[in-house]
Design a protein around this motif. Structure first.
Motif, PDB file in Angstrom:
ATOM      1  N   TYR A  55       0.829  -1.205   0.000  1.00 13.22           N
ATOM      2  CA  TYR A  55       0.000   0.000   0.000  1.00 13.22           C
ATOM      3  C   TYR A  55       0.866   1.259   0.000  1.00 13.22           C
ATOM      4  CZ  TYR A  55      -3.516   3.410   1.306  1.00 13.22           C
ATOM      5  OH  TYR A  55      -4.334   4.513   1.328  1.00 13.22           O
TER       6      TYR A  55
ATOM      7  N   GLU B 148       2.063   1.465  -6.647  1.00 10.53           N
ATOM      8  CA  GLU B 148       0.919   2.119  -7.291  1.00 10.53           C
ATOM      9  C   GLU B 148       1.015   3.647  -7.252  1.00 10.53           C
ATOM     10  OE1 GLU B 148      -2.677   0.427  -5.658  1.00 10.53           O
ATOM     11  OE2 GLU B 148      -1.716  -1.530  -5.494  1.00 10.53           O
ATOM     12  N   SER B 149       2.209   4.181  -7.033  1.00 14.85           N
ATOM     13  CA  SER B 149       2.448   5.632  -7.043  1.00 14.85           C
ATOM     14  C   SER B 149       1.491   6.399  -6.135  1.00 14.85           C
ATOM     15  CB  SER B 149       2.358   6.174  -8.468  1.00 14.85           C
ATOM     16  OG  SER B 149       3.307   5.540  -9.287  1.00 14.85           O
ATOM     17  N   ARG B 150       1.087   5.769  -5.059  1.00 17.20           N
ATOM     18  CA  ARG B 150       0.156   6.384  -4.123  1.00 17.20           C
ATOM     19  C   ARG B 150       0.853   7.465  -3.294  1.00 17.20           C
ATOM     20  NH1 ARG B 150      -1.816   1.828  -2.226  1.00 17.20           N
ATOM     21  NH2 ARG B 150      -3.651   1.859  -3.526  1.00 17.20           N
ATOM     22  N   TYR B 151       2.089   7.180  -2.851  1.00 12.87           N
ATOM     23  CA  TYR B 151       2.853   8.100  -2.007  1.00 12.87           C
ATOM     24  C   TYR B 151       4.194   8.383  -2.656  1.00 12.87           C
ATOM     25  CZ  TYR B 151      -0.648   6.877   1.419  1.00 12.87           C
ATOM     26  OH  TYR B 151      -1.845   6.689   2.043  1.00 12.87           O
TER      27      TYR B 151
ATOM     28  N   HIS C  64       0.159  12.880   0.919  1.00 13.67           N
ATOM     29  CA  HIS C  64       0.702  11.692   0.247  1.00 13.67           C
ATOM     30  C   HIS C  64       2.182  11.851  -0.067  1.00 13.67           C
ATOM     31  CE1 HIS C  64      -3.348   9.916  -0.504  1.00 13.67           C
ATOM     32  NE2 HIS C  64      -3.664  11.178  -0.304  1.00 13.67           N
TER      33      HIS C  64
END
Length: 170
Positions: free
Chosen positions: A41, A45-48, A70
């Motif tokens: 997480y 997925e380039s979330r943070y 983020h």
């Protein structure tokens, strides 16, 4: 826990945090699987994104990191991972120290301020504290391969036993 929150938490980032931890730990059979979900997480997925330019922290910097900005550095990633894992019931601690630095000769390493780093350790019964690095590898300071998953921590608690291979099998 995440389903029956007190009314005072409803609609807050704290409620979002409890729901996120519940979602990441739901349906898994091992603590290692929860750790892997939290790592995934935070890291994929380039979330943070990693940055040291985070501005002045607010009253709840980890919640701001997870749900608003983020963006953060190793302390944000390690703190967020520890918070999510502890809410899921996984014994976790944040560790701070220095990455390996740069090797300048066979037995000499140059360790600078820029090598300061934070990561987490997760306690596995029978094995002790095992380090995990939830910070993206593109960050300036990184813990070396010798301190990656399934390597024994430097000071396991009394009674810790087992090998990394046994932990992987578990």
């Amino acid at each position: 826990l995440a389903v029956n929150l007190p009314p005072v938490l409803k609609g807050t980032d704290w409620a979002r945090l409890f729901r996120l931890s519940w979602r990441l730990s739901r349906g898994v059979k091992t603590e290692l699987a929860v750790v892997r979900r939290v790592e995934n997480y935070l890291l994929h997925e380039s979330r943070y994104r990693y940055t040291t330019d985070v501005g002045t922290p607010g009253l709840e910097p980890l919640l701001e990191f997870l749900f608003q900005t983020h963006a953060g550095y190793c302390q944000h990633f390690a703190g967020a991972a520890a918070l999510l894992l502890r809410l899921a019931g996984v014994p976790t601690r944040v560790v701070v120290g220095f990455a390996t630095g740069q090797q300048i000769s066979r037995h000499t390493w140059a360790v600078r301020d820029e090598d300061a780093h934070a990561w987490i350790e997760v306690y596995f019964r029978g094995f002790g504290w095992v380090p995990f690095n939830p910070t993206p590898s593109s960050a300036g300071a990184d813990i070396g391969r010798d301190a990656e998953l399934l390597q024994a921590a430097t000071a396991p608690p009394t009674g810790g036993a087992g090998t990394p291979l046994q932990l992987a099998a578990a």
